[in-house]
Design a protein around this motif. Structure first.
Motif, PDB file in Angstrom:
ATOM      1  N   LEU A   1       0.835  -1.195   0.000  1.00 23.66           N
ATOM      2  CA  LEU A   1       0.000   0.000   0.000  1.00 23.66           C
ATOM      3  C   LEU A   1       0.865   1.238   0.000  1.00 23.66           C
ATOM      4  CD1 LEU A   1      -2.683  -1.082   2.635  1.00 23.66           C
ATOM      5  CD2 LEU A   1      -2.810  -1.253   0.159  1.00 23.66           C
ATOM      6  N   GLU A   2       0.423   2.219  -0.729  1.00 23.52           N
ATOM      7  CA  GLU A   2       1.126   3.495  -0.778  1.00 23.52           C
ATOM      8  C   GLU A   2       0.408   4.495   0.100  1.00 23.52           C
ATOM      9  OE1 GLU A   2       1.507   4.790  -4.730  1.00 23.52           O
ATOM     10  OE2 GLU A   2       2.762   3.104  -5.380  1.00 23.52           O
ATOM     11  N   ARG A   3       1.148   5.203   0.893  1.00 19.54           N
ATOM     12  CA  ARG A   3       0.579   6.209   1.792  1.00 19.54           C
ATOM     13  C   ARG A   3       1.327   7.517   1.606  1.00 19.54           C
ATOM     14  NH1 ARG A   3       0.336   4.377   7.820  1.00 19.54           N
ATOM     15  NH2 ARG A   3       2.558   4.070   7.440  1.00 19.54           N
ATOM     16  N   ASP A   4       0.587   8.599   1.727  1.00 17.70           N
ATOM     17  CA  ASP A   4       1.188   9.929   1.710  1.00 17.70           C
ATOM     18  C   ASP A   4       1.406  10.364   3.150  1.00 17.70           C
ATOM     19  OD1 ASP A   4       1.059   9.940  -1.003  1.00 17.70           O
ATOM     20  OD2 ASP A   4      -0.890  10.942  -1.086  1.00 17.70           O
ATOM     21  N   VAL A   5       2.652  10.506   3.514  1.00 17.90           N
ATOM     22  CA  VAL A   5       3.002  10.881   4.887  1.00 17.90           C
ATOM     23  C   VAL A   5       3.775  12.181   4.836  1.00 17.90           C
ATOM     24  CG1 VAL A   5       4.184  10.206   6.997  1.00 17.90           C
ATOM     25  CG2 VAL A   5       3.075   8.480   5.590  1.00 17.90           C
ATOM     26  N   GLY A   6       3.353  13.141   5.601  1.00 18.42           N
ATOM     27  CA  GLY A   6       4.055  14.421   5.687  1.00 18.42           C
ATOM     28  C   GLY A   6       4.722  14.591   7.041  1.00 18.42           C
ATOM     29  N   ALA A   7       5.900  15.119   7.044  1.00 14.89           N
ATOM     30  CA  ALA A   7       6.639  15.333   8.295  1.00 14.89           C
ATOM     31  C   ALA A   7       7.443  16.609   8.186  1.00 14.89           C
ATOM     32  CB  ALA A   7       7.559  14.161   8.609  1.00 14.89           C
ATOM     33  N   GLN A   8       7.598  17.260   9.281  1.00 16.61           N
ATOM     34  CA  GLN A   8       8.391  18.490   9.336  1.00 16.61           C
ATOM     35  C   GLN A   8       9.593  18.240  10.244  1.00 16.61           C
ATOM     36  OE1 GLN A   8       6.288  21.908  10.732  1.00 16.61           O
ATOM     37  NE2 GLN A   8       7.934  23.328  10.303  1.00 16.61           N
ATOM     38  N   PHE A   9      10.779  18.505   9.735  1.00 20.36           N
ATOM     39  CA  PHE A   9      11.983  18.228  10.516  1.00 20.36           C
ATOM     40  C   PHE A   9      13.034  19.259  10.158  1.00 20.36           C
ATOM     41  CE2 PHE A   9      12.505  16.111   6.549  1.00 20.36           C
ATOM     42  CZ  PHE A   9      13.844  16.256   6.236  1.00 20.36           C
ATOM     43  N   VAL A  10      14.029  19.317  11.006  1.00 20.86           N
ATOM     44  CA  VAL A  10      15.173  20.215  10.805  1.00 20.86           C
ATOM     45  C   VAL A  10      16.409  19.342  10.619  1.00 20.86           C
ATOM     46  CG1 VAL A  10      16.599  22.041  11.773  1.00 20.86           C
ATOM     47  CG2 VAL A  10      14.134  22.025  12.182  1.00 20.86           C
ATOM     48  N   PRO A  11      17.097  19.440   9.498  1.00 24.05           N
ATOM     49  CA  PRO A  11      18.295  18.579   9.312  1.00 24.05           C
ATOM     50  C   PRO A  11      19.404  18.961  10.278  1.00 24.05           C
ATOM     51  CG  PRO A  11      18.158  20.224   7.577  1.00 24.05           C
ATOM     52  CD  PRO A  11      16.882  20.334   8.372  1.00 24.05           C
ATOM     53  N   LYS A  12      20.123  17.963  10.732  1.00 30.71           N
ATOM     54  CA  LYS A  12      21.266  18.184  11.621  1.00 30.71           C
ATOM     55  C   LYS A  12      22.488  18.577  10.795  1.00 30.71           C
ATOM     56  CE  LYS A  12      19.790  14.946  15.206  1.00 30.71           C
ATOM     57  NZ  LYS A  12      20.163  13.747  15.999  1.00 30.71           N
ATOM     58  N   VAL A  13      23.083  19.686  11.161  1.00 29.16           N
ATOM     59  CA  VAL A  13      24.275  20.174  10.458  1.00 29.16           C
ATOM     60  C   VAL A  13      25.503  19.638  11.172  1.00 29.16           C
ATOM     61  CG1 VAL A  13      25.542  22.195   9.682  1.00 29.16           C
ATOM     62  CG2 VAL A  13      23.047  22.247   9.746  1.00 29.16           C
ATOM     63  N   ARG A  14      26.360  19.037  10.435  1.00 28.52           N
ATOM     64  CA  ARG A  14      27.546  18.432  11.021  1.00 28.52           C
ATOM     65  C   ARG A  14      28.743  18.720  10.130  1.00 28.52           C
ATOM     66  NH1 ARG A  14      27.298  12.107  12.005  1.00 28.52           N
ATOM     67  NH2 ARG A  14      27.166  12.237   9.741  1.00 28.52           N
ATOM     68  N   GLU A  15      29.845  19.168  10.749  1.00 25.60           N
ATOM     69  CA  GLU A  15      31.074  19.475  10.024  1.00 25.60           C
ATOM     70  C   GLU A  15      32.016  18.289  10.095  1.00 25.60           C
ATOM     71  OE1 GLU A  15      32.802  23.014  11.452  1.00 25.60           O
ATOM     72  OE2 GLU A  15      31.135  24.313  10.842  1.00 25.60           O
ATOM     73  N   THR A  16      32.447  17.815   8.954  1.00 24.02           N
ATOM     74  CA  THR A  16      33.401  16.709   8.883  1.00 24.02           C
ATOM     75  C   THR A  16      34.495  17.088   7.907  1.00 24.02           C
ATOM     76  OG1 THR A  16      32.116  15.637   7.139  1.00 24.02           O
ATOM     77  CG2 THR A  16      31.670  14.964   9.418  1.00 24.02           C
ATOM     78  N   SER A  17      35.640  16.454   8.086  1.00 20.29           N
ATOM     79  CA  SER A  17      36.778  16.707   7.210  1.00 20.29           C
ATOM     80  C   SER A  17      37.466  15.390   6.912  1.00 20.29           C
ATOM     81  CB  SER A  17      37.763  17.686   7.855  1.00 20.29           C
ATOM     82  OG  SER A  17      38.276  17.142   9.044  1.00 20.29           O
ATOM     83  N   THR A  18      38.100  15.331   5.792  1.00 19.69           N
ATOM     84  CA  THR A  18      38.823  14.125   5.386  1.00 19.69           C
ATOM     85  C   THR A  18      39.946  14.535   4.460  1.00 19.69           C
ATOM     86  OG1 THR A  18      38.612  11.962   4.342  1.00 19.69           O
ATOM     87  CG2 THR A  18      37.321  13.747   3.420  1.00 19.69           C
ATOM     88  N   GLN A  19      40.918  13.672   4.372  1.00 24.53           N
ATOM     89  CA  GLN A  19      42.067  13.903   3.492  1.00 24.53           C
ATOM     90  C   GLN A  19      42.077  12.808   2.437  1.00 24.53           C
ATOM     91  OE1 GLN A  19      45.807  14.066   5.433  1.00 24.53           O
ATOM     92  NE2 GLN A  19      46.947  14.625   3.622  1.00 24.53           N
ATOM     93  N   THR A  20      41.928  13.182   1.221  1.00 20.81           N
ATOM     94  CA  THR A  20      41.837  12.219   0.129  1.00 20.81           C
ATOM     95  C   THR A  20      42.985  12.424  -0.835  1.00 20.81           C
ATOM     96  OG1 THR A  20      40.426  13.703  -1.151  1.00 20.81           O
ATOM     97  CG2 THR A  20      39.327  12.129   0.304  1.00 20.81           C
TER      98      THR A  20
END
Length: 907
Positions: free
Chosen positions: A242-261
Motif C-alpha cells: 500500500l502506498e501512503r502519503d506521509v508528511g513530516a516536518q523536521f530540521v536537518p542536523k548540520v555536522r562538520e566533517t573533514s577528510t584527506q583524500t
C-alpha cells in the motif's frame, strides 16, 4: 519611510498610469510587427507594471555611482532618510561620460522623457522590488512620496497625537462543518484484520530459578541436528504494498566533517568551444569609431617610450637575486648533485683487489690513503694461501697531482681491513690486518715528500699548465717508496679473526686493565681500540710495558732480537712481535651461552675525528714538537699515581654480524666466586637490521645521535632512549654496504649500495625516502669518507669493489647548511623521542587493558549464580521493607516535633 508611493496616489495618477500603459502596449505591438537588425537600441521594460506599479523602476547602484551622486548607503542615505533628489542634468552627463557602464543606462529613455528637473531615488533596504534602489518615474508619485497625505478623521479633521486604542475581541467558536476529511482519516488509519493468536506456556514450579547449563556439540554427529531453513517464494500468497502519503516536518542536523583524500585516478578531459567574436559590422564600427582614434592618439607616445625601454633593459630582471652569488657556476647553490672531481686507480697494485678503508691526511691537502685486499672468498683464500704470501699487502697514498701513480706504499704483514691516522701525529698510522694482527707505521721521513707532491695553494684540478709530477716520474723513472711497518702485534695474543674496526682513544685520558679512566700526562694519543668477529674488543697501549712486569723470557728475546733494517723507523721497535692487548672485553649474550660478534664500534669521545682544518691553516700550522715525533720519546708509562677521571663516559655501541646493535660498558667487574675480572653484560640489545652491520657512527653535531647501517635498512638512535630507534627506514631495493654523516650539515648523510649508487638523505626534506640517488660505479660501494678542504670546497671520497677511488665534489646545497638547520634537526630528533615515548605508553596501556579484560572474564566465570526468588517471596520481602520504612519515617517525624507520640495523642 521606504514604502512605495503608490498607496498615496490620487485618481488622476491612476488615470495617467493607465494611459502610459496603453501607450507602451501600443508601441510594443507596433515593434513586434517589424524585425530590426540592431536590437541593442531597444529598451527593456524593467518597471513594476506587472504588480501594479508602473512608475517604479528598480535599479542597482554600485559604489562608484553612490560616490558620484553622494548617495552612499548608511552615510548619505539611511533607513530614517531613505530618499534623495538627483538633478536630471547630472544623470544625463553621467550617461554620456560612462556610456553603457552607467547604472542609469537601463532607464535612459525614462530619464530623457522625464518632465521635471529632479528625479527621486529611494533606498530599498528590504529589497521589496528586487534591487537596492528604485527610481520614481512620475511627478505625482514623487509628490506623494515626499508629501504623503495626512489621515483624515470622522469629522474631517486630522488626528494628531491621539494614539489608537486596541480593544481585544475574544474569538467566537464556529460550528464544525464536515468536508469529508474524516473519511480520509479513516481510510488511512491502520486496523487489525487478523485475529490474534494466544499462547499459554506452562512449566513445573520446581524448575523455576534452576540453573541452565549449555553444552557444545557437533551438528553432524546427531541426526537432524542441523536444519537449514532457506527462503523461497510461495506462489500461494501475494503481498500487496500500500502506498501512503506521509508528511513530516523536521530540521536537518548540520555536522562538520573533514577528510584527506588522494586522487589516484587522474584522467585527461577535453572540451571543444567556439570563441565569442564580434561580427564584421561590429568590427568595422569599432575600428572606425572616434573613441578608438582618440585613445590611440593619446597613448601612442607612452607605448613608444615603453617599447624603447624594454629593448634597452629587461623589465623582469630581479635586482635582489642579482645581489646573490652566481648559481650557474660549478658547485653553485642550485646544483644538488655530486660532481666528479678526480679518480685514482693502479693497474699493477689494484688488479683483482678491492678497497676496504679510506683515510684523508689530516694536515696535507690532496693526500688520501686507501687500503686494499684481495677480492677472494674464504675458500679461495685458503686454497691460495701459499701464493698470497708472495703478494704484497699495501696501503696506497694518492695525490691530486698524480691520479695514476701512488706517492707512497705502506707494506703490511697481511691485507689491511681498516686503518686510521693518529690524531696527535698524522705520521703515525695504525691498521688492523685480516689475520687479527695490529700494525703501526711511522712516515715522518716522507712527510716532506707528500707535501711537495700536493698541488698549489689554489688546488686547481687542471694540471696541464705545468708538467705534472706523474709525467716527470715516468720520464725520470722514479718508483714510489715502500715503507715497512714499525711494529706488529703478537699473533697468539691478538684477535683470531679479521680486525673489522679500529679507533684511537683521545689524548686527555687513558684506560687501565680494570677499564677505569685516568688522566693522560703524555698529552698524545697512546691507546687504541680494535674489534673483531672473534667476539673480542681489545684495548692496546703503544708504550713499552713496565720493566718489573716483563718476564725473563721476553728479556732474552729482546737481547737476541734481530736488528731492524736501516730504512725502518725505530719508533715502535719495542712492540714488534711482543705487543699484547692491555684489556680484553668479551661480549657475552645474556639469554644464551654464546657471544656477540662485533663488526663496528662507536665511542662517545670520538669527535676528534671531525676536527677539520682549512687548507690555508694546515700550511701555516706549527709543529707541536720541535724535537721530532713525540712517540720516539715514549717508552715506559709513568710510575706516579694518575688522577682518576670519573666524568669520562665508558659506554659504547657495537654492531654485530647478525644485525644486532649492542649497548655496553667497558669497565670490568670481579666475579664473586673466583675474583677474576670479567666483562659486563650488555645493557641493551636491539635486532633491527637484517644483515651484517657495516656502519655505527655518531653524528658530528650531536654526541648522543648514532647512525647504524646494515642489511637493507638503516636506523638512527639516541643514547639514553632504550625503547628503540627514533627513526628506522624501510627496506631498500638494494643492500646497503656503507654510510657516513655529512661533516657540514646536521641532517644529511650518505649511504652506499651494492649496485654502485649513492643515496643522499636529507632529514629536513624527506624522511621516508632519499632526497636523491646518484650512480657512482658499476660495482659495489665499499667505503665513503667526506672531507672539508675549505668553506667553499667539500670533497667526498668513494671507493668501489673494483679498486677505483672516486673523489667527488659536494655541491653548495649539500655542503652549506641554513641558518637554523642544526636547531631544526635537533627539534626533529626531540619530537621523534616524544613520539616513541607516547607509542611505548600506549602499548603499556593496551597491555593493561587486555589484562583487565582477561581478569574480568575469569571473575565472570567463577561468579556464583543465586537462584531466582518466587513471586510470593518477592512480595513478602517488599512488604517487610515497607513496614521498616514506615517505622523509620514515624521516628523521624516524632524527633522533629511534627508528630506526637500515640500515648499523648490519645490522652
Amino acid at each position: 519611510m521606504s514604502e512605495s508611493p503608490v498607496s498615496g496616489k490620487s485618481s488622476s495618477a491612476k488615470g495617467s498610469a493607465k494611459k502610459l500603459k496603453g501607450e507602451t502596449k501600443a508601441k510594443s505591438s507596433a515593434k513586434g510587427k517589424r524585425k530590426q537588425l540592431a536590437k541593442k537600441d531597444e529598451e527593456v521594460d524593467i518597471s513594476m507594471a506587472s504588480i501594479g506599479h508602473p512608475e517604479i523602476f528598480p535599479m542597482v547602484f554600485t559604489e562608484k555611482t553612490q560616490e558620484i551622486f553622494n548617495c552612499r548607503v548608511n552615510e548619505d542615505i539611511t533607513e530614517e532618510n531613505p530618499f534623495k533628489l538627483l538633478k536630471k542634468e547630472d544623470i544625463i552627463q553621467d550617461m554620456k561620460t560612462r556610456a553603457a557602464i552607467s547604472d542609469f543606462h537601463p532607464v535612459k529613455k525614462v530619464v530623457l522623457e522625464y518632465p521635471g528637473e529632479e528625479l527621486l531615488i529611494v533606498l530599498d533596504t528590504e529589497f521589496k522590488y528586487g534591487q537596492n534602489f528604485y527610481l520614481v518615474a512620475t511627478e505625482e508619485a514623487k509628490e506623494n512620496f515626499l508629501n504623503p497625505p495626512e489621515p483624515v478623521g470622522e469629522g474631517g479633521e486630522t488626528k494628531e497625537g491621539t494614539p489608537e486604542e486596541f480593544v481585544y475581541k475574544p474569538p467566537v467558536p464556529k460550528p464544525w462543518v464536515s468536508l469529508g476529511s474524516e473519511k480520509e482519516v479513516e481510510e488511512e488509519s491502520v486496523k487489525e484484520t487478523v485475529t490474534k493468536i494466544k499462547y499459554e506456556i506452562s512449566r513445573l514450579r520446581r524448575q523455576f530459578g534452576a540453573a541452565v547449563t549449555f553444552t557444545d556439540r557437533n551438528a553432524s554427529n546427531v541426526k537432524d541436528g542441523y536444519i537449514e531453513c532457506t527462503s523461497y517464494q510461495d506462489k500461494n500468497f501475494s503481498i500487496k504494498q500500500l502506498e501512503r502519503d506521509v508528511g513530516a516536518q523536521f530540521v536537518p542536523k548540520v555536522r562538520e566533517t573533514s577528510t584527506q583524500t588522494k586522487w589516484t585516478y587522474p584522467r585527461n578531459a577535453t572540451t571543444q568551444y567556439f570563441p565569442r567574436e564580434f561580427s564584421n559590422e561590429e568590427k568595422e564600427q569599432c575600428l572606425s569609431s572616434d573613441d578608438l582614434k582618440k585613445f590611440i592618439t593619446s597613448v601612442f607616445l607612452r607605448v613608444e617610450i615603453a617599447l624603447q625601454q624594454n629593448e634597452i633593459m629587461n623589465a623582469f630582471f630581479d635586482d635582489w637575486k642579482a645581489l646573490a652569488e652566481d648559481e650557474s657556476s660549478f658547485g653553485g647553490k642550485s646544483d644538488a648533485y655530486l660532481k666528479e672531481y678526480q679518480s685514482f686507480t693502479d693497474l699493477h697494485s689494484l688488479k683483482n683487489r678491492t678497497v676496504t678503508c679510506i683515510g684523508w691526511h689530516p694536515t696535507i691537502y690532496g693526500i688520501i690513503a686507501v687500503s686494499v685486499t684481495e677480492r677472494l672468498t674464504y675458500e679461495d683464500r685458503v686454497n691460495l694461501s701459499g701464493k698470497l704470501l708472495l703478494w704484497k699487502s699495501l696501503i696506497l697514498f694518492w695525490s691530486f697531482s698524480d691520479p695514476i701513480h701512488p706517492q707512497l706504499l705502506l707494506e703490511c704483514p697481511e691485507d689491511i681491513f681498516c686503518f686510521q691516522f693518529c690524531p696527535s701525529d698524522p705520521n703515525i698510522i695504525a691498521g688492523g690486518c685480516i689475520n687479527g694482527q695490529v700494525a703501526l707505521w711511522d712516515i715522518s721521513e716522507y712527510e716532506e715528500k707528500l707535501q711537495n707532491a700536493k698541488t698549489g695553494a689554489g688546488g686547481s684540478k687542471n694540471t696541464a699548465v705545468n708538467m705534472p709530477s706523474f709525467i716527470q716520474a715516468q720520464q725520470s723513472g722514479k718508483e714510489p717508496h715502500f715503507v715497512r711497518y714499525c711494529a706488529v702485534s703478537s699473533i697468539e695474543y691478538g684477535h683470531k679473526a679479521v680486525v673489522t674496526d679500529i679507533h684511537w682513544l683521545p689524548d686527555y685520558f687513558e684506560v687501565n686493565k680494570m677499564g677505569l679512566t685516568f688522566e693522560n700526562r703524555a698529552g698524545v694519543c697512546v691507546q687504541l681500540v680494535t674489534c673483531s668477529a672473534d667476539c673480542l674488543i681489545l684495548f692496546w697501549d703503544i708504550r713499552a710495558p713496565k720493566l718489573n712486569v716483563q718476564a725473563s723470557s721476553e728479556k732474552t728475546k729482546e737481547e737476541k732480537a734481530i736488528e731492524a733494517p736501516p730504512d725502518v723507523p725505530t719508533t715502535f721497535t719495542h712492540l714488534d712481535l711482543s705487543w699484547r692487548p692491555l684489556m680484553k672485553i668479551n661480549l657475552s649474550k645474556s639469554d644464551t651461552s654464546g657471544d656477540y660478534s662485533p663488526t663496528r664500534i662507536s665511542f662517545t669521545e670520538e669527535h676528534y675525528h671531525y676536527k677539520i682544518q682549512d687548507k690555508a691553516q694546515s700550511q701555516l700550522q706549527p709543529k707541536l714538537f720541535i724535537d721530532g715525533s713525540p712517540y720516539k720519546q715514549l717508552r715506559v708509562p709513568s710510575a706516579k699515581p694518575l688522577k682518576l677521571l670519573e666524568n669520562v663516559p665508558t659506554n659504547f655501541f657495537v654492531g654485530t654480524e647478525d644485525g644486532e646493535l649492542i649497548y655496553s660498558d667497558w669497565k670490568m667487574e670481579r666475579e664473586s666466586d673466583t675474583g677474576r675480572l670479567i666483562s659486563q653484560k650488555p645493557a641493551n640489545k636491539y635486532t633491527i637490521h637484517d644483515g651484517i652491520v657495516n656502519t655505527v657512527q655518531r653524528s658530528p653535531f650531536f654526541k648522543d645521535i648514532i647512525l647504524s647501517i646494515g642489511g637493507w635498512n638503516f636506523a638512527i638512535w639516541k643514547e639514553g632512549v632504550t625503547s628503540g630507534p627514533i627513526l628506522q627506514s624501510c627496506c631498500s631495493p638494494k643492500r646497503y654496504t656503507v654510510g657516513h654523516w655529512s661533516l657540514s650539515r646536521a641532517g644529511v648523510f650518505f649511504i652506499g649500495r651494492e649496485d654502485g649508487n649513492i643515496d643522499i638523505w636529507d632529514l629536513l626534506e624527506k624522511t621516508h625516502e632519499p632526497s636523491q640517488t646518484q650512480n657512482i660505479s658499476i660495482s659495489m660501494i665499499t667505503c665513503i669518507k667526506p672531507w672539508i678542504v675549505s668553506s667553499k670546497q667539500h670533497f667526498l671520497a668513494i671507493s668501489d669493489d673494483l679498486g677505483t677511488l672516486h673523489i667527488l665534489e659536494i655541491s653548495w646545497t649539500l655542503s652549506h647548511p641554513s641558518s637554523n638547520e642544526r636547531a631544526s634537526v635537533l627539534h626533529y630528533f626531540e619530537r621523534e623521542v616524544k613520539h616513541l615515548d607516547y607509542f611505548q605508553q600506549r602499548q603499556e596501556f593496551r597491555a593493561r587493558e587486555r589484562k583487565e579484560i582477561e581478569l574480568e572474564k575469569q571473575r565472570n566465570k567463577t561468579r556464583v549464580v543465586h537462584p531466582q526468588k518466587s513471586k510470593e517471596q518477592m512480595e513478602e520481602q517488599m512488604n517487610m521493607d515497607y513496614l521498616e520504612f514506615l517505622e523509620v519515617e514515624k521516628k523521624i517525624l516524632i524527633d522533629l516535633g511534627l508528630l506526637r507520640e500515640p500515648e499523648r495523642h490519645a490522652s
